[in-house]
Every structure is written in C-alpha cells, then in structure tokens.
Write a protein that holds these residues in place. Structure first.
Motif, PDB file in Angstrom:
ATOM      1  N   UNK A 250      51.849  26.631  59.627  1.00  0.00           N
ATOM      2  CA  UNK A 250      50.903  25.969  58.736  1.00  0.00           C
ATOM      3  C   UNK A 250      50.093  27.061  58.060  1.00  0.00           C
ATOM      4  N   UNK A 251      49.672  26.779  56.820  1.00  0.00           N
ATOM      5  CA  UNK A 251      48.849  27.746  56.096  1.00  0.00           C
ATOM      6  C   UNK A 251      47.496  27.138  55.793  1.00  0.00           C
ATOM      7  N   UNK A 252      46.462  27.947  56.029  1.00  0.00           N
ATOM      8  CA  UNK A 252      45.082  27.561  55.726  1.00  0.00           C
ATOM      9  C   UNK A 252      44.592  28.502  54.632  1.00  0.00           C
ATOM     10  N   UNK A 253      44.132  27.926  53.516  1.00  0.00           N
ATOM     11  CA  UNK A 253      43.841  28.722  52.332  1.00  0.00           C
ATOM     12  C   UNK A 253      42.380  28.646  51.912  1.00  0.00           C
ATOM     13  N   UNK A 254      41.523  27.991  52.677  1.00  0.00           N
ATOM     14  CA  UNK A 254      40.130  27.852  52.247  1.00  0.00           C
ATOM     15  C   UNK A 254      39.242  27.603  53.461  1.00  0.00           C
ATOM     16  N   UNK A 255      37.932  27.705  53.230  1.00  0.00           N
ATOM     17  CA  UNK A 255      36.975  27.461  54.299  1.00  0.00           C
ATOM     18  C   UNK A 255      36.787  28.653  55.201  1.00  0.00           C
ATOM     19  N   UNK A 256      36.115  28.443  56.311  1.00  0.00           N
ATOM     20  CA  UNK A 256      35.918  29.485  57.320  1.00  0.00           C
ATOM     21  C   UNK A 256      37.213  29.575  58.123  1.00  0.00           C
ATOM     22  N   UNK A 257      38.111  30.453  57.673  1.00  0.00           N
ATOM     23  CA  UNK A 257      39.460  30.438  58.221  1.00  0.00           C
ATOM     24  C   UNK A 257      39.493  30.818  59.696  1.00  0.00           C
ATOM     25  N   UNK A 258      38.527  31.588  60.174  1.00  0.00           N
ATOM     26  CA  UNK A 258      38.499  31.919  61.589  1.00  0.00           C
ATOM     27  C   UNK A 258      38.260  30.696  62.449  1.00  0.00           C
ATOM     28  N   UNK A 259      37.231  29.934  62.113  1.00  0.00           N
ATOM     29  CA  UNK A 259      36.935  28.690  62.839  1.00  0.00           C
ATOM     30  C   UNK A 259      38.081  27.708  62.696  1.00  0.00           C
ATOM     31  N   UNK A 260      38.581  27.560  61.472  1.00  0.00           N
ATOM     32  CA  UNK A 260      39.672  26.608  61.235  1.00  0.00           C
ATOM     33  C   UNK A 260      40.946  27.014  61.974  1.00  0.00           C
ATOM     34  N   UNK A 261      41.197  28.312  62.098  1.00  0.00           N
ATOM     35  CA  UNK A 261      42.388  28.764  62.827  1.00  0.00           C
ATOM     36  C   UNK A 261      42.285  28.404  64.308  1.00  0.00           C
ATOM     37  N   UNK A 262      41.106  28.570  64.891  1.00  0.00           N
ATOM     38  CA  UNK A 262      40.935  28.195  66.298  1.00  0.00           C
ATOM     39  C   UNK A 262      41.167  26.701  66.492  1.00  0.00           C
ATOM     40  N   UNK A 263      40.578  25.906  65.624  1.00  0.00           N
ATOM     41  CA  UNK A 263      40.754  24.456  65.714  1.00  0.00           C
ATOM     42  C   UNK A 263      42.209  24.069  65.503  1.00  0.00           C
ATOM     43  N   UNK A 264      42.860  24.733  64.556  1.00  0.00           N
ATOM     44  CA  UNK A 264      44.267  24.435  64.287  1.00  0.00           C
ATOM     45  C   UNK A 264      45.148  24.780  65.484  1.00  0.00           C
ATOM     46  N   UNK A 265      44.868  25.915  66.124  1.00  0.00           N
ATOM     47  CA  UNK A 265      45.671  26.312  67.289  1.00  0.00           C
ATOM     48  C   UNK A 265      45.540  25.291  68.423  1.00  0.00           C
TER      49      UNK A 265
END
Length: 428
Positions: A250-265
C-alpha cells in the motif's frame, strides 16, 4: 547526442575561439581542469555523477550545417571560425574521476588536454552535465544513506525538465536508488522501473473498490494500491478485501506518514496481510527519510527534492585553464583563485579502510604511496577516443557504495559540518 547540442557552447567560448584562431594562439597545447571551490552548504562530501554522459557528449560533439548556418546568419563568428568548426573533432586526452567517486573542494574531477581551440568549446557542455548530475548524485546518496537499506524509488520526472528527468533517474540509480518511474531512463540505461496508480485513477472510478478491482485485475495482487484518496483506514480495508492478504504493498502519499505508517502496519497485520509492504511518498527528502527510520516503512518514493538536488541544484563546478604549453597558469581574482598546473589525486586510507586524506599533486611529482592509498583519476579519452574497458553503470554503483563505507562515521551525518576528509595540495 544530436549535432544540434553543439550549440550548448556559449557565445563567449566562440568569441575566444575566433580571436585565438586569428592571433595564432588557438593551437597552443593546454590543460583545462574541472573542480569545485566549495561543497554545498553543510555537505560533507560530493559524488561524481555524469562522467559517462560527458564522454558521450565529447565523442559526438559536432557542428552540422544547421548549426553553422545559425552562427553565420547571426554573425556570431567569422568565416575562418565557421570553417574550423565544420571539421571539429576532439582529438585530445581526458582523465578524471569515474562516476560514483567521492570528491571534495579542489578535487581534479576532470582534466581535458588538447589545443586551446579544441578544449575551450567544450566548457559549457561539460559543466552542464557534471554540475547537474553531481548535484543530483550527492543528494541521492544522502537519501540512500538515510533509508538505511530500505527500497527507495525515484519519481521526480514531473518536477524538472524532460531531459533532466532522465539523467536524474540515471544518477539516482548510481547512488543506490532501487528503481525509477521514468520509463525512458529504463529504456536508455537499463534501470529497473516501478510505479503505481495516482489519485486520478481512483477518482476516475465510481468507487474506490472499483478502482482497486480494476488495478488488481490488470496487474495482479502483487501491485501497490494507493490507499489515501479518501479515508485511509477504509482504503486499507478495501485493498485487502480486493487483493487478499497477498497484496504487494500500500502507498501513503499524504499526511503525517510516520503516524499513518504505524497505524497501517497494525491494521494490515490484523487483517492478515502481514507481508504487505508500506511505501510512503510526498515531499520526502533525506531529513524526512531519516526521521522515518524507526517507523514500519518498507520503501520510499522521492521526487521534487531529488531532482532539485535537495536544495543544492548545482555542484558549483568550474572549468579553468591551468596549463599552457606545459606552463602553469592560474586565476588570481579575489575569492576565485585557482591553482596552476595539471593535477592528479590520491586518497589515503587507514589499514581498516577508513579514508583519512585526499592528496592533490602534479602528475610529474607523485607522492609516495602507502599500502592502502588509491589513485583517483583514470584515463577516459585518448586521442579523441573513449578508452576501452571503462566501468559500467553497475560498476560505478558499487564504487559509490564502497566509497561511502570508507568515510569516517562523522562524514555520513546529515547535520552541517566540515568535509568528511581533508584535502592537501602538494606543489611540484
């Protein structure tokens, strides 16, 4: 290179040529040197990029009838100079740092030897390539170091000139990027290509689900789905529903990508997609990449900051006459001084492999070599022809990887600091 690129020569170069042809000095044997007086602010090393493109440019540098007509119609030069340009072929010698080699202020990156006439017309094309490619290579190397082994994809084509995009992709790969989204760079240089859909593809469809279904049907479950067009949590849920737990990424292209990456994982793992990778993009540079080192990010997509040199769009290299008929010459202007005479360089290393000093000297007065010292300049062109057996892009990629390992650990810091190793100049 087509013949039209001969007009990358600046008019002042042709003014000097015409004058030298008239007064008889054009055929004096000279040496020109490419170097930089300083690194970009805060940088601790530079990376040589574009050498291969320079060699190709020199080999194919021609003035065709269209270019000569342009010069004649605008009375840029006289008839004598036009006739000389019609038969132009570089027949001299070029030595220099191979691509992927580190450099520092005063490093003799390229030495061009030949008649004044032959060498002076190459200044603009040589500098335009080396300044651009070395700036991008230097930024890219810092990003690769910050990524610390994670995949990093070049995707900056939309943020620069169309030809700059291709050369930027080339030196990004040289510096250790995994792939590029630029298909022409893939075709021209054999660089791996990669890419996924943009938000426009999701918006095209009646729903996010339909967009994902279409992409998976076309590209398989190993594709990368862009999940942040609307609600990222819902996007991830739909992505796994459509592709299954075997979804590639999955690709995340906006927002606070660090926080969003943790939530995504956490969400991907709950959904059973434990092998699905997380790729982040969106205005990343080396500092943002370094800040994400502790996050569950598997790869980065970098665009604007890469193709603009991450704030240093030029390597500030100059092309200076340093020798005429074996006589050293030097510019003395305040703050723009040069050192006369041809130069070569040796990098000294500890037994452990750590670089400790770069020694610049006249080729006729080489320093005594230690067991771990290494010459930096190599022959590139002899009598106008490229030397056989020059390294490939893959070879140069490995050279840079090794060179970065030899730097003292302070030299790899992203914070402002002095150059990684000192430069010593030896007079002949």
């Amino acid at each position: 290179m087509s013949s039209s690129t001969a007009l990358l020569t600046d008019q002042y170069e042709l003014t000097m040529l015409a004058s030298a042809l008239r007064d008889g000095t054009a055929h004096r044997q000279c040496a020109f040197e490419v170097f930089t007086r300083r690194l970009p602010h805060g940088r601790r090393y530079g990376v040589t990029g574009g050498t291969g493109r320079v060699l190709e440019a020199i080999e194919n540098f021609r003035f065709g009838e269209d270019e000569l007509a342009q010069l004649a119609d605008n009375r840029v030069v006289d008839e004598r100079t036009l006739e000389w340009l019609r038969d132009y072929r570089f027949s001299g010698q070029v030595d220099g740092y191979p691509e992927g080699e580190l450099f520092f202020p005063g490093s003799p990156l390229l030495t061009v030897r030949g008649s004044f006439a032959e060498a002076v017309v190459l200044e603009t094309v040589v500098l335009s390539i080396l300044n651009h490619d070395s700036a991008i290579a230097g930024a890219a190397a810092r990003m690769v170091s910050a990524a610390n082994g994670r995949r990093i994809i070049e995707m900056g084509s939309r943020r620069t000139h169309e030809e700059s995009a291709v050369s930027a992709a080339r030196v990004a790969y040289l510096a250790g990027f995994t792939a590029t989204s630029n298909l022409e760079a893939g075709r021209r240089y054999g660089i791996p290509t990669a890419g996924t859909a943009a938000h426009a593809f999701t918006l095209l469809h009646d729903s996010e689900r339909k967009a994902f279904e279409s992409q998976v049907a076309a590209l398989g479950t190993g594709t990368t789905l862009l999940v942040d067009t609307y609600d990222i949590t819902k996007g991830i849920e739909l992505a796994v529903e459509v592709a299954g737990p075997e979804l590639g990424a999955v690709r995340i292209d906006s927002g606070d990508v660090g926080v969003l990456a943790r939530q995504a994982r956490e969400q991907l793992d709950r959904l059973g997609a434990t092998s699905t990778r997380i790729v982040v993009s969106g205005d990343l540079d080396e500092y943002a990449i370094a800040a994400l080192r502790a996050e569950p990010v598997d790869g980065y997509g970098v665009g604007t900051s890469l193709v603009t040199g991450s704030g240093a769009p030029t390597a500030e290299m100059v092309y200076k006459l340093v020798e005429v008929e074996d006589r050293p010459v030097a510019k003395r202007s305040s703050h723009k001084e040069s050192r006369g005479g041809r130069k070569a360089a040796v990098r000294r290393h500890k037994e452990t492999g750590t670089a400790v000093e770069e020694v610049v000297f006249h080729p006729d007065s080489p320093p005594e070599l230690g067991p771990h010292d290494r010459h930096l300049q190599v022959p590139l062109i002899r009598d106008g022809q490229r030397v056989d057996g020059l390294p490939t892009l893959e070879d140069d990629r490995q050279r840079l990887r090794h060179a970065l390992v030899t730097l003292p650990w302070e030299g790899l810091k992203l914070s402002q600091g002095e150059q990684a190793i000192p430069t010593t100049f030896r007079q002949p």
